[in-house]
Motif scaffolding. Structure first.
Motif, short mmCIF file in Angstrom:
data_model
loop_
_atom_site.label_atom_id
_atom_site.label_comp_id
_atom_site.label_asym_id
_atom_site.label_seq_id
_atom_site.Cartn_x
_atom_site.Cartn_y
_atom_site.Cartn_z
N CYS A 109 -5.31 2.67 -3.06
CA CYS A 109 -3.95 3.22 -3.16
C CYS A 109 -3.88 4.37 -4.17
CB CYS A 109 -2.96 2.13 -3.55
SG CYS A 109 -3.13 1.54 -5.25
N SER A 144 2.57 1.86 -3.36
CA SER A 144 1.66 2.13 -4.46
C SER A 144 0.97 3.48 -4.34
CB SER A 144 0.59 1.03 -4.54
OG SER A 144 1.15 -0.18 -4.98
N SER A 145 0.82 3.98 -3.13
CA SER A 145 0.06 5.22 -2.93
C SER A 145 0.97 6.43 -2.82
CB SER A 145 -0.82 5.09 -1.68
OG SER A 145 -0.03 4.77 -0.54
N LEU A 187 0.80 -1.22 0.00
CA LEU A 187 0.00 0.00 0.00
C LEU A 187 0.84 1.27 0.00
CD1 LEU A 187 -2.63 1.55 0.08
CD2 LEU A 187 -2.77 1.12 2.54
#
Length: 492
Positions: free
Chosen positions: A321, A269-270, A266
């Protein structure tokens, strides 16, 4: 879902207006390209990213197959830890539960952690109608709230604003919500952040009730998890006497060990970070530490209906995300507001029509808000095949057919305005099932190519107005193959 976006035009109309806003396009281009590049670098550091991605997908799919069991286990664990669990079938019920819980405390103000679920149900507006004022504490959400705006990105709700616009919002609006902006406020990031910090500090110290969502819930222990980058969320989770968390039922994970996978995928990806600066976890209540009262509101609001769709249910894997937004060429040019939902971009194009249905003009148009390039699938940390679901939903819009709405099996009628598309697809199906007719049609098209128009007539003008019709080749492929292969004909 919330009625916040009722009245929005269909995506093509809203996007056309957004594309004409040069400032918006510049803001989006700069922000998405920056985030995209940082994410790619962060992901490249992990040698087993593909394995983590597959693990996340399998954990989510397993959980969704046994969601009933894990939700009951979660309820039992939360209750044993001193919390109270409430079940909300839809947005109206969730808002009613939260408003009642706040009123029971005697308070008229709440501080909020950034939460997609509470935006989805329109909680702020519902609380305001009950005389309760909700204060957003995430910096981007604060900007949106002060500017009387709508979020346009899952991770960065104010991505459509530049620093100058944010400064003007702070100067004009902060005083109405609490401590005003400092005199002479400039648009430098440090000064803007300090103005927000001073404005929010008094609210943190005064608030008796906090409202949050959660990134994950662990059924095994009853633990809720919120990851963030600013620390404002932790202030909301620890200082108030009462904490109310509104969480979608798909956020549950079976075990504590499963959480390990998502705490790696997470943040990269975010926010393109190796780990989130603030990872807050709480299990019920503890004397002398954190809120003394904890309520968990488990939200359905269309999720069970989505779960019933064997193709569309993979959207429930989403961990919010926003990676798909940052690589999407459609989102980059149209922005988030054009999607008419708190879930914009590729994930919104498949999630909103399933949670809300496809009856409205905006929801029927969302599955078409994509070029089907597949970039969203490539970056998704839980391998949601968004293009597959988009095509599936397009079929539902055009053809209608069986679906589940409000827990009941129904047969949807085809959406209006797609009669020509249905006729074209049926004609194509007929031709592809008859090789002789297909060959004759191809030869006819090649021999009359000089007379073909450059644009389609009638309703087809909407398609050819922004693109050229592909040129028909002088010789069909079958004829070329037969000529160059000495008359050897392949299988029909």
């Amino acid at each position: 879902m919330s009625g916040t976006f009722v009245g929005m035009p269909a995506f093509p109309e809203a996007a056309r207006k957004a594309v004409g806003d040069r400032t918006l396009r510049g803001n989006l281009r700069h922000a998405t390209h920056t985030i995209r590049a940082k994410r790619a670098k962060a992901v490249a550091e992990v040698s087993d990213w593909a394995e983590l991605r597959e693990a996340g997908k399998r954990i989510k799919d397993h959980t969704l197959r046994h969601l009933d069991r894990y939700l009951l286990q979660l309820e039992e664990a939360v209750t044993a830890a001193g919390g109270t669990v409430h079940w909300a079938a839809d947005a109206e019920e969730a808002n009613r539960i939260v408003a009642r819980l706040v009123k029971e405390t005697g308070e008229s103000e709440v501080v909020k952690v950034k939460s997609m679920a509470t935006q989805e149900i329109g909680l702020n507006e519902a609380l305001q109608a009950e005389g309760i004022r909700a204060y957003e504490t995430d910096l981007a959400e604060l900007i949106v709230q002060l500017g009387k705006d709508r979020p346009s990105h899952i991770l960065v709700p104010a991505i459509h604003r530049n620093r100058g616009e944010i400064r003007d919002v702070f100067r004009a609006e902060m005083g109405e919500w609490g401590r005003p902006a400092p005199e002479g406020l400039t648009d430098t990031p440090a000064e803007l952040a300090e103005a927000a910090r001073l404005h929010l500090r008094e609210k943190f110290l005064r608030a008796k009730v906090g409202i949050s969502g959660a990134n994950f819930m662990v059924a095994e222990t009853g633990t809720l998890v919120v990851v963030e980058s600013e620390g404002n969320g932790r202030m909301c989770l620890t200082l108030p006497e009462t904490l109310i968390s509104v969480v979608g039922i798909e956020k549950v994970l079976p075990t504590w060990r499963d959480l390990e996978v998502f705490l790696q995928t997470l943040p990269r990806s975010s926010t393109a970070e190796r780990m989130n600066p603030y990872t807050s976890m709480w299990t019920g209540t503890t004397d002398g530490d954190g809120p003394r009262v904890f309520h968990l509101v488990l939200l359905d609001n269309g999720r069970t209906d989505t779960l019933a769709d064997e193709v569309g249910r993979q959207a429930l894997r989403c961990i919010r995300c926003s990676a798909c937004l940052n690589v999407c060429p459609v989102y980059e040019r149209a922005g988030g507001h054009a999607y008419g939902s708190v879930y914009p971009g590729p994930i919104g194009a498949i999630l909103s029509p399933q949670l809300r249905g496809t009856r409205s003009e905006i929801d029927a148009s969302l599955p078409y808000a994509s070029s089907l390039c597949g970039a969203c699938y490539e970056v998704c940390p839980v391998a949601i095949d968004i293009p597959e679901v988009l095509v599936h939903l397009r079929e539902r819009v055009v053809e209608g057919g069986p679906a589940t709405r409000d827990g009941n099996k129904v047969v949807l009628k085809p959406a209006k305005g797609h009669a020509g598309e249905r006729a074209a697809m049926r004609a194509a199906r007929w031709a592809f099932a008859r090789p002789g007719a297909l060959r004759a049609g191809q030869r006819l098209a090649s021999r009359t190519r000089r007379f073909h128009p450059r644009a389609l007539p009638g309703p087809g003008r909407a398609w050819s107005a922004s693109r050229e019709l592909p040129a028909v080749p002088a010789e069909p492929f079958r004829d070329w193959w037969q000529r160059t292969r000495g008359g050897e004909e392949g299988p029909e």
